[in-house]
Write a protein that holds these residues in place. Structure first.
Motif, PDB file in Angstrom:
ATOM      1  N   LEU A   9       0.865  -1.181   0.000  1.00 54.30           N
ATOM      2  CA  LEU A   9       0.000   0.000   0.000  1.00 54.30           C
ATOM      3  C   LEU A   9       0.903   1.233   0.000  1.00 54.30           C
ATOM      4  O   LEU A   9       1.766   1.348   0.856  1.00 54.30           O
ATOM      5  N   CYS A  10       0.695   2.132  -0.976  1.00 55.32           N
ATOM      6  CA  CYS A  10       1.555   3.317  -1.059  1.00 55.32           C
ATOM      7  C   CYS A  10       1.359   4.200   0.179  1.00 55.32           C
ATOM      8  O   CYS A  10       0.238   4.524   0.535  1.00 55.32           O
ATOM      9  N   HIS A  11       2.467   4.583   0.827  1.00 49.84           N
ATOM     10  CA  HIS A  11       2.382   5.394   2.053  1.00 49.84           C
ATOM     11  C   HIS A  11       1.960   6.824   1.778  1.00 49.84           C
ATOM     12  O   HIS A  11       1.487   7.520   2.660  1.00 49.84           O
ATOM     13  N   GLU A  12       2.205   7.298   0.560  1.00 49.21           N
ATOM     14  CA  GLU A  12       1.946   8.704   0.285  1.00 49.21           C
ATOM     15  C   GLU A  12       0.513   8.936  -0.201  1.00 49.21           C
ATOM     16  O   GLU A  12      -0.027  10.003   0.018  1.00 49.21           O
ATOM     17  N   CYS A  13      -0.079   7.935  -0.913  1.00 45.66           N
ATOM     18  CA  CYS A  13      -1.416   8.200  -1.439  1.00 45.66           C
ATOM     19  C   CYS A  13      -2.408   7.085  -1.129  1.00 45.66           C
ATOM     20  O   CYS A  13      -3.605   7.246  -1.354  1.00 45.66           O
ATOM     21  N   GLY A  14      -1.934   5.950  -0.587  1.00 43.62           N
ATOM     22  CA  GLY A  14      -2.840   4.885  -0.188  1.00 43.62           C
ATOM     23  C   GLY A  14      -3.302   3.957  -1.302  1.00 43.62           C
ATOM     24  O   GLY A  14      -4.233   3.177  -1.103  1.00 43.62           O
ATOM     25  N   THR A  15      -2.681   4.011  -2.486  1.00 39.23           N
ATOM     26  CA  THR A  15      -3.072   3.104  -3.574  1.00 39.23           C
ATOM     27  C   THR A  15      -2.552   1.686  -3.297  1.00 39.23           C
ATOM     28  O   THR A  15      -1.405   1.515  -2.870  1.00 39.23           O
ATOM     29  N   LEU A  16      -3.420   0.682  -3.557  1.00 39.98           N
ATOM     30  CA  LEU A  16      -3.039  -0.715  -3.318  1.00 39.98           C
ATOM     31  C   LEU A  16      -2.366  -1.294  -4.563  1.00 39.98           C
ATOM     32  O   LEU A  16      -2.852  -1.110  -5.682  1.00 39.98           O
ATOM     33  N   ARG A  29       7.439   2.026  -8.834  1.00 38.27           N
ATOM     34  CA  ARG A  29       6.852   3.292  -8.368  1.00 38.27           C
ATOM     35  C   ARG A  29       5.342   3.196  -8.341  1.00 38.27           C
ATOM     36  O   ARG A  29       4.750   2.438  -9.103  1.00 38.27           O
ATOM     37  N   CYS A  30       4.741   3.991  -7.448  1.00 39.70           N
ATOM     38  CA  CYS A  30       3.278   4.022  -7.342  1.00 39.70           C
ATOM     39  C   CYS A  30       2.699   4.594  -8.628  1.00 39.70           C
ATOM     40  O   CYS A  30       3.171   5.618  -9.123  1.00 39.70           O
ATOM     41  N   ARG A  31       1.657   3.925  -9.163  1.00 39.33           N
ATOM     42  CA  ARG A  31       1.116   4.411 -10.442  1.00 39.33           C
ATOM     43  C   ARG A  31       0.238   5.645 -10.254  1.00 39.33           C
ATOM     44  O   ARG A  31      -0.040   6.360 -11.203  1.00 39.33           O
ATOM     45  N   THR A  32      -0.182   5.919  -9.028  1.00 38.27           N
ATOM     46  CA  THR A  32      -0.995   7.122  -8.802  1.00 38.27           C
ATOM     47  C   THR A  32      -0.134   8.352  -8.536  1.00 38.27           C
ATOM     48  O   THR A  32      -0.313   9.391  -9.154  1.00 38.27           O
ATOM     49  N   CYS A  33       0.835   8.227  -7.590  1.00 39.74           N
ATOM     50  CA  CYS A  33       1.563   9.436  -7.181  1.00 39.74           C
ATOM     51  C   CYS A  33       3.038   9.413  -7.562  1.00 39.74           C
ATOM     52  O   CYS A  33       3.734  10.405  -7.385  1.00 39.74           O
ATOM     53  N   GLY A  34       3.547   8.280  -8.059  1.00 37.26           N
ATOM     54  CA  GLY A  34       4.937   8.225  -8.519  1.00 37.26           C
ATOM     55  C   GLY A  34       5.963   7.974  -7.430  1.00 37.26           C
ATOM     56  O   GLY A  34       7.168   7.970  -7.692  1.00 37.26           O
ATOM     57  N   THR A  35       5.523   7.756  -6.177  1.00 34.08           N
ATOM     58  CA  THR A  35       6.464   7.503  -5.073  1.00 34.08           C
ATOM     59  C   THR A  35       7.173   6.156  -5.269  1.00 34.08           C
ATOM     60  O   THR A  35       6.528   5.188  -5.662  1.00 34.08           O
ATOM     61  N   PRO A  36       8.493   6.085  -5.003  1.00 35.04           N
ATOM     62  CA  PRO A  36       9.174   4.784  -5.070  1.00 35.04           C
ATOM     63  C   PRO A  36       8.564   3.830  -4.031  1.00 35.04           C
ATOM     64  O   PRO A  36       8.400   4.206  -2.875  1.00 35.04           O
TER      65      PRO A  36
END
Ligand SMILES: [Zn+2]
Ligand SMILES: [Zn+2]
Length: 419
Positions: A9-16, A29-36
């Motif tokens: 689960l992305c820590h910055e935006c919560g996308t699973l 990287r997260c596909r919603t916010c780009g966070t590694p």
């Protein structure tokens, strides 16, 4: 099978997301916010262990031998790393001494020891008692162990003094330089997921989705668990850390810390950060007048570095945090991805502002020649250290997922879909 993939689960935006196998060295990287999100590392425990052991040896060398020797008018003083913290203590500014000691020596040592405790058994496929807590401690100390910032402080002090007197580099400084390379390399080869997954398996995507409950990620070990919205005192089944959907009272806390930092920023810039006394004549320097002195002496690159780290970074960081707070509170929708990126930058650059504090500690220990020359830290330095620590705490207490909550409310999505 997609549903058999371990969940993340992305820590910055919560996308699973579902964790995929990646070639070594590639970062997902997260596909919603780009966070590694995660990376794959080969033989991570063994390689990180070897580098940690090397770093511990270098740490011992760096703390045993002299660091720099300062000679002027037939007198000489020698500085050690611990001596720089002790010099501040002797000058009566013990809170500053404690900060320098903790960030340059204690936290890096604790981080290395905690990593050794975890990685040594992990390299043999085992886990020592209390490993979970130790590894979590090492992760928490990451931004507070400031060896590289300290070294930059030493370099600035070196340039400042090199015109006035003769400086000799001791073995500890070389050891310290290599120590930083080893610690950075250890962080780079370490894949914390591999260690955590060995301590307890990661929950699978399919099983989590089948629970039809809201999901929460552990901020320490990245385990994903179903967590009903009304539960507030749950702990991570793997590492024992507190679980929550959003950091509690994140906005109020961040506001309070930012306002306190902004208020403290005034004395930090108005009061002298150090006083130079030479042959009975004293001269006080504020942060800005210190930069001007460097420019007048023609030391442009160092002046630019100090100006950037001590004046630009704290101001931009505070403006950035106030902007993020307002954007969340007023429910702005524009550019959530860029705002998340801004948050990530703010989190990473804050620690570099400590350069000036470390420089003052080194100047205070080196330039201690009684009547001939003395450098004493001023109250401004204490206020400035307070600003840096408060802004670091403020960015840690901010909740970036609130940026995306606004976005989800607008699109009417309750839970983001799985990858
Ligand atoms: Zn994300
Ligand atoms: Zn956990």
């Amino acid at each position: 099978m997609e549903s058999e993939r371990p969940a993340c689960l992305c820590h910055e935006c919560g996308t699973l997301h579902g964790v995929r196998r990646l070639p070594s060295g590639v970062t997902a990287r997260c596909r919603t916010c780009g966070t590694p999100l995660y990376r794959q590392r080969k033989d991570t425990a063994v390689r990180a262990l070897a580098l940690t052991v090397a770093a511990l040896i270098l740490f011992a060398v760096a703390h045993t031998f002299p660091f720099l020797t300062f000679s002027m008018e037939g007198n000489a003083t020698t500085a050690t790393i611990l001596g720089s913290a002790f010099a501040l203590y002797r000058e009566g500014v013990w809170p500053l001494a404690a900060v320098v000691f903790a960030m340059a020596s204690l936290f890096p040592l604790l981080k290395l020891m905690a990593n050794l405790y975890t990685l040594l058994p992990a390299a043999m496929g085992r886990a020592a008692p209390g490993t979970h807590r130790m590894f979590a401690t090492a992760a928490r100390l990451r931004s507070w162990a400031m060896t590289e910032v300290y070294l930059l402080g030493v370099l600035v002090a070196y340039v400042k003094l090199s015109e006035l007197a003769t400086l000799t580099v001791g073995p500890a400084l070389w050891a310290f330089g290599v120590l930083i390379v080893c610690m950075a390399a250890a962080d780079n080869v370490l894949d914390p997921r591999a260690v955590w997954w060995r301590l307890g398996p990661q929950n699978r995507l399919g099983a989590l989705l089948a629970t039809r409950q809201p999901l929460a990620a552990c901020h320490v070990c990245d385990q994903v668990v179903p967590l009903p919205a009304a539960v507030h005192d749950a702990r991570c089944p793997r590492c024992g850390a507190m679980l929550h959907h959003r950091k509690p009272d994140a906005l109020a806390r961040t506001w309070a810390l930012c306002l306190a930092a902004a208020i403290l920023y005034i004395p930090a810039n108005v009061l002298p950060v150090m006083t130079v006394t030479s042959f009975g004549r004293g001269e006080s320097d504020t942060i800005l007048s210190g930069v001007v002195t460097l420019i007048e002496a023609g030391m442009w690159p160092v002046a630019a570095l100090v100006f950037f780290a001590s004046i630009t970074v704290p101001v931009l960081k505070l403006i950035g945090l106030f902007y993020l707070l307002l954007s969340v509170q007023l429910g702005w929708h524009a550019r959530p991805r860029e705002r998340t990126q801004l948050y990530r930058i703010i989190e990473q650059v804050g620690r570099w502002s400590m350069i000036d504090i470390f420089m003052i500690a080194i100047l205070a220990v080196l330039v201690d020649l009684g009547e001939i020359a003395r450098i004493e830290p001023g109250t401004g330095a204490l206020a400035f250290a307070g600003v840096v620590i408060l802004t670091m705490l403020a960015s840690a207490s901010f909740e970036p997922r609130l940026i995306w909550d606004n976005e989800r409310k607008r699109h009417g999505k309750r839970r983001p879909a799985a990858a």
